[in-house]
Design a protein around this motif. Structure first.
Motif, mmCIF file in Angstrom:
data_model
loop_
_atom_site.group_PDB
_atom_site.id
_atom_site.type_symbol
_atom_site.label_atom_id
_atom_site.label_comp_id
_atom_site.label_asym_id
_atom_site.label_seq_id
_atom_site.Cartn_x
_atom_site.Cartn_y
_atom_site.Cartn_z
ATOM 1 N N CYS A 69 0.830 -1.217 0.000
ATOM 2 C CA CYS A 69 0.000 0.000 0.000
ATOM 3 C C CYS A 69 0.858 1.259 0.000
ATOM 4 O O CYS A 69 0.589 2.217 -0.748
ATOM 5 N N TYR A 72 2.626 1.607 -3.513
ATOM 6 C CA TYR A 72 1.725 1.934 -4.616
ATOM 7 C C TYR A 72 1.201 3.362 -4.504
ATOM 8 O O TYR A 72 1.319 4.156 -5.430
ATOM 9 N N TRP A 73 0.623 3.680 -3.347
ATOM 10 C CA TRP A 73 0.068 5.030 -3.172
ATOM 11 C C TRP A 73 1.168 6.077 -2.997
ATOM 12 O O TRP A 73 1.041 7.197 -3.463
ATOM 13 N N SER A 76 2.619 6.969 -6.424
ATOM 14 C CA SER A 76 1.722 7.869 -7.169
ATOM 15 C C SER A 76 1.805 9.293 -6.639
ATOM 16 O O SER A 76 1.834 10.259 -7.416
ATOM 17 N N ASP A 174 -8.308 3.121 -10.501
ATOM 18 C CA ASP A 174 -6.874 2.900 -10.702
ATOM 19 C C ASP A 174 -6.264 3.986 -11.585
ATOM 20 O O ASP A 174 -5.681 3.717 -12.634
#
Length: 268
Positions: A69, A72-73, A76, A174
């Motif tokens: 988590c 991925y976040w 971004s 997504d």
């Protein structure tokens, strides 16, 4: 009459309170009299949990989820506003859009959960090698997400069928029209890890090992035909798994994971 009614209500109220205290007292007394029964129930619950998920495997599994988590976040968030590369090739443009594969893409999530839990059936040593492989690849993915931000151009979908509507929902959740964190593909590498974690295990039925391989391949194909990832993303993911799986199968290179999670080894 008013006084009698008032007294009756007070007596009834006090009686209810006394009855509640009496029931509580009986429960506490019975628990004190049967400490063995209470201990047996706790032991039974612990054994039931340990049958499906070894207790020593829970901290590493929770760590993997948390790291996934964050990467991925976090990837971004850290690359928002930066230039994103598009690795689309001619072969990717030739791949047709098949919305029906969205079901494999979504079912990847319970498949991952089952695969990572079943990997622990191989014992601590093998599972720690599995965890070392996963965390190493996660770290490499994070570096790639930061240094080589990637994106792609998603196709326009009418949304007439259930599969198309579901795919539009996946797109919206997504990244929408600006997807990121594509290279390497986490979807592909985690799916391939699920197969590697059970392949050749004597404690996992052969039918599930075969199913795991087929389903992992279907998930990887889904990333291509849904235009979620391109060929280079999938290839990089599988290569990373194969390289580091072999790396951590040799010697004691995975001992750093044992040192973090194995408290018994720390005491030694």
């Amino acid at each position: 009459r008013v006084k009698k009614s008032f007294l009756y209500k007070r007596i009834k109220k006090r009686g209810d309170i006394l009855f509640s205290f009496f029931v509580t007292y009986c429960i506490l007394k019975s628990s004190r009299k049967n400490p063995e029964r209470s201990f047996a129930m706790k032991t039974k619950k612990k054994d039931l949990l340990d049958k499906y998920i070894p207790l020593w495997a829970i901290p590493p599994l929770m760590t993997i989820v948390a790291v996934n988590c964050l990467i991925y976040w976090g990837g971004s968030a850290l690359t928002a506003g930066k230039y994103h590369y598009d690795f689309t090739m001619a072969v990717d443009r030739a791949v047709p859009l098949l919305p029906v594969f969205v079901w494999f893409y979504i079912l990847a999530f319970p498949f991952w959960a089952a695969g990572y839990v079943l990997a622990a059936k191989g014992g601590r040593d093998m599972f720690y090698r599995f965890v070392a492989t996963d965390l190493t690849i996660h770290f490499i993915c994070f570096i790639c997400f930061i240094l080589i931000p990637t994106t792609n151009v998603r196709p326009e979908i009418a949304g007439n069928t259930i599969s198309e509507k579901l795919l539009l929902l996946v797109y919206s959740m997504d990244g929408g029209s600006s997807p990121a964190n594509l290279f390497p593909s986490i979807h592909c590498y985690v799916s391939w890890m699920c197969w590697k974690g059970v392949a050749g295990s004597k404690k996992i039925p052969r039918w599930y090992q075969a199913f795991s391989l087929v389903f992992a391949i279907l998930i990887i194909i889904s990333t291509q035909v849904l235009k979620q990832h391109y060929l280079v993303d999938a290839v990089a993911a599988i290569v990373l798994v194969e390289v580091f799986w072999r790396f951590y199968q040799k010697g004691q290179r995975h001992k750093w994971v044992s040192w973090i999670f194995d408290h018994e080894q720390k005491q030694k």
